[in-house]
Design a protein around this motif. Structure first.
Motif, mmCIF file in Angstrom:
data_model
loop_
_atom_site.group_PDB
_atom_site.id
_atom_site.type_symbol
_atom_site.label_atom_id
_atom_site.label_comp_id
_atom_site.label_asym_id
_atom_site.label_seq_id
_atom_site.Cartn_x
_atom_site.Cartn_y
_atom_site.Cartn_z
ATOM 1 N N LYS A 254 0.815 -1.211 0.000
ATOM 2 C CA LYS A 254 0.000 0.000 0.000
ATOM 3 C C LYS A 254 0.853 1.267 0.000
ATOM 4 O O LYS A 254 0.387 2.324 -0.417
ATOM 5 C CB LYS A 254 -0.919 0.026 1.223
ATOM 6 N N ASN A 255 2.117 1.158 0.447
ATOM 7 C CA ASN A 255 2.992 2.322 0.442
ATOM 8 C C ASN A 255 3.238 2.824 -0.969
ATOM 9 O O ASN A 255 3.594 3.983 -1.180
ATOM 10 C CB ASN A 255 4.329 1.990 1.114
ATOM 11 N N TYR A 256 3.064 1.936 -1.955
ATOM 12 C CA TYR A 256 3.137 2.336 -3.356
ATOM 13 C C TYR A 256 1.740 2.605 -3.902
ATOM 14 O O TYR A 256 1.500 3.623 -4.563
ATOM 15 C CB TYR A 256 3.803 1.241 -4.188
ATOM 16 N N TYR A 257 0.820 1.702 -3.628
ATOM 17 C CA TYR A 257 -0.519 1.772 -4.205
ATOM 18 C C TYR A 257 -1.208 3.092 -3.885
ATOM 19 O O TYR A 257 -1.857 3.692 -4.744
ATOM 20 C CB TYR A 257 -1.355 0.591 -3.695
ATOM 21 N N ASN B 247 -6.066 5.867 -12.526
ATOM 22 C CA ASN B 247 -6.006 4.918 -13.641
ATOM 23 C C ASN B 247 -5.026 3.786 -13.364
ATOM 24 O O ASN B 247 -5.260 2.629 -13.725
ATOM 25 C CB ASN B 247 -5.639 5.638 -14.943
ATOM 26 N N LYS B 248 -3.928 4.105 -12.680
ATOM 27 C CA LYS B 248 -2.964 3.076 -12.309
ATOM 28 C C LYS B 248 -3.535 2.164 -11.230
ATOM 29 O O LYS B 248 -3.268 0.959 -11.204
ATOM 30 C CB LYS B 248 -1.668 3.719 -11.815
ATOM 31 N N LYS B 249 -4.298 2.727 -10.303
ATOM 32 C CA LYS B 249 -4.904 1.907 -9.252
ATOM 33 C C LYS B 249 -5.857 0.880 -9.865
ATOM 34 O O LYS B 249 -5.869 -0.291 -9.471
ATOM 35 C CB LYS B 249 -5.650 2.795 -8.257
ATOM 36 N N ILE B 250 -6.640 1.340 -10.819
ATOM 37 C CA ILE B 250 -7.570 0.421 -11.496
ATOM 38 C C ILE B 250 -6.778 -0.662 -12.230
ATOM 39 O O ILE B 250 -7.137 -1.844 -12.220
ATOM 40 C CB ILE B 250 -8.478 1.197 -12.466
#
Length: 352
Positions: free
Chosen positions: A139-142, A148-151
Motif C-alpha cells: 500500500k505504500n506504493y498503491y 487509472n494506475k490503481k484500477i
C-alpha cells in the motif's frame, strides 16, 4: 409469482450492495488507517512523509540498496538526514516514482542505484499482486498511484492467491471493529524514530546473533551472476539477443523523473548497484559491457548525473544471500567510496 421474483431480486441486489459497502469500507480501513505492516516497510514510508522539513539524501531502488548503504555514515559526513527508502526490486520503478513525486521538496537529493532489470524490464508485467500486499507493505506504493494506475493494479490482482488473504482481511476487519482498539502509536513517535537512528538500512545483527552461515544462504536460483542480473526477469533468453537495449518503459520513467525534478526542485543522481559474486563483470566488448555504457550515456544525455563506476560497488567475495546483496563489511567499504563520489558532484558543502 412475478412478485416473488421481484422481491428475491431486490433482496439479492440489496445484499450485494451491502457486501460491496462492507468490503469497500473494510478495504479503506485496512489500507489507509492501519499501518498494516511490521518493521521497516512502514518506517521507511513514515520517515519519507514526515521529514519534509529538512534537506534529505534519499536512496531508492530495490533491495540492493537496502543491503548496501550505511545511511548514518553518509548522514554524519554531510550533516544531512539520509533515508534508505529502497526495499524491493519486484515493485515497479514507476510506482516508486509516484511515491517520491508526492513527498519530495527542493532540498532533496535522490540517489538511484537501480538494479539493471529496471532498464530493460517492462514493469507493467510486475503488477501482479494479491490482496494481502495491498493492505500491508504494497500500500505504500498503491496509495500514491493515480486512479487509472490503481484500477490497472486491481485488474492485475492475483485472485487465486488472494482468496485466503480476503478471508483473513474480513477477520481482521471484524477484530478491529469489535475486538480491538485502533491506535496511531507509531505516528506519535516521529522524534523517537529519528533519534533511534533508524534510516531504513538492512539490520545485519539478527543474522549474526542467529549464527547463520551466510555461505549456505543462496537465493540465486542456480544461475551465474551474469545470468541472474541480466536474464532472470526476461521472457526471452538474452543469449538470443545481439545487444541489450534500454526499453521504452525506462525512457518514459526517465521523462517522469524530469517532470518530478522540475515540479519539486529535487535533484536526482544515478549510479551503479552493488554486486557480490564471482564473474559478475567478467565481460569485455560484448552485449553486457555495451549495455552498461549505454545506460550511463543515455542518463547523462538526458541531463542527469551518473557517478562512479561498476567496480566501486563490486565485491566478488562478500555475498550475503544473493548477488544483489552484499555483506556488512562490503556495505561500509562501498559507502565510503560512494561518499567520495558524492563529494565530487559539488552538490554538498564539505566544509561543515
Amino acid at each position: 409469482m412475478i412478485e416473488k421474483y421481484k422481491k428475491f431480486l431486490l433482496v439479492f441486489v440489496g445484499l450485494l450492495f451491502c457486501a460491496s459497502v462492507i468490503y469497500t469500507g473494510g478495504f479503506i480501513w485496512a489500507n489507509t488507517l492501519e499501518n498494516g505492516t511490521d518493521g521497516f516497510y512502514f518506517t521507511k514510508n513514515f520517515l519519507l512523509e514526515n521529514t519534509k522539513d529538512r534537506p534529505r539524501i534519499i536512496f531508492e531502488s530495490g533491495s540492493n540498496s537496502h543491503h548496501s548503504i550505511n545511511s548514518l555514515m553518509i548522514e554524519k559526513e554531510f550533516k544531512i538526514f539520509t533515508l534508505n527508502l529502497a526495499e524491493n526490486a519486484r515493485y515497479p520503478l514507476n510506482a516508486k516514482l509516484h511515491r517520491l513525486a508526492k513527498n519530495l521538496t527542493k532540498d532533496d537529493i535522490v540517489i538511484l542505484p537501480l538494479e539493471y532489470p529496471y532498464y530493460y524490464r517492462n514493469d507493467d508485467k510486475m503488477y501482479n499482486v494479491n490482496f494481502s500486499e495491498l493492505v500491508t507493505y504494497g500500500k505504500n506504493y498503491y496509495n500514491y498511484l493515480p486512479i487509472n494506475k490503481k484500477i490497472f493494479v486491481l485488474s492485475k490482482m492475483n485472485i487465486k492467491h488472494s482468496i485466503k488473504p480476503f478471508l483473513n482481511a474480513y477477520k481482521y476487519i471484524i477484530y478491529k471493529l469489535f475486538g480491538g482498539k485502533f491506535t496511531f502509536d507509531m505516528k506519535a513517535n516521529i522524534r523517537d524514530i529519528i533519534a533511534s537512528k533508524e534510516r531504513g538500512d538492512f539490520n545485519y545483527t539478527p543474522w549474526k546473533q542467529a549464527g547463520t552461515n551466510l555461505a549456505d544462504v543462496d537465493d540465486n536460483e542456480n544461475l551465474s551472476c551474469q545470468g541472474y542480473i541480466f536474464q532472470k526477469e526476461r521472457e526471452n533468453p538474452i543469449e538470443q539477443i545481439d545487444r541489450l537495449i534500454i526499453i521504452d518503459y525506462f525512457k518514459n520513467n526517465l521523462e517522469f523523473i524530469k517532470k518530478i525534478s522540475n515540479q519539486t526542485g529535487a535533484k536526482f543522481i544515478f549510479t551503479y548497484p552493488a554486486l557480490a559474486g564471482k564473474n559478475c563483470y567478467d565481460f569485455k566488448n560484448n552485449k553486457y559491457e555495451y549495455f552498461l555504457k549505454d545506460i550511463k550515456e543515455y542518463v547523462k544525455n538526458n541531463g542527469f548525473l551518473f557517478i562512479g563506476n561498476p567496480f566501486d560497488s563490486y565485491f566478488p567475495n562478500n555475498m550475503l544471500n544473493t548477488y544483489w546483496h552484499i555483506d556488512e563489511k562490503a556495505r561500509d567499504i562501498r559507502t565510503k567510496r560512494f561518499i567520495e563520489e558524492l563529494k565530487k558532484t559539488g552538490l554538498f558543502n564539505t566544509n561543515k
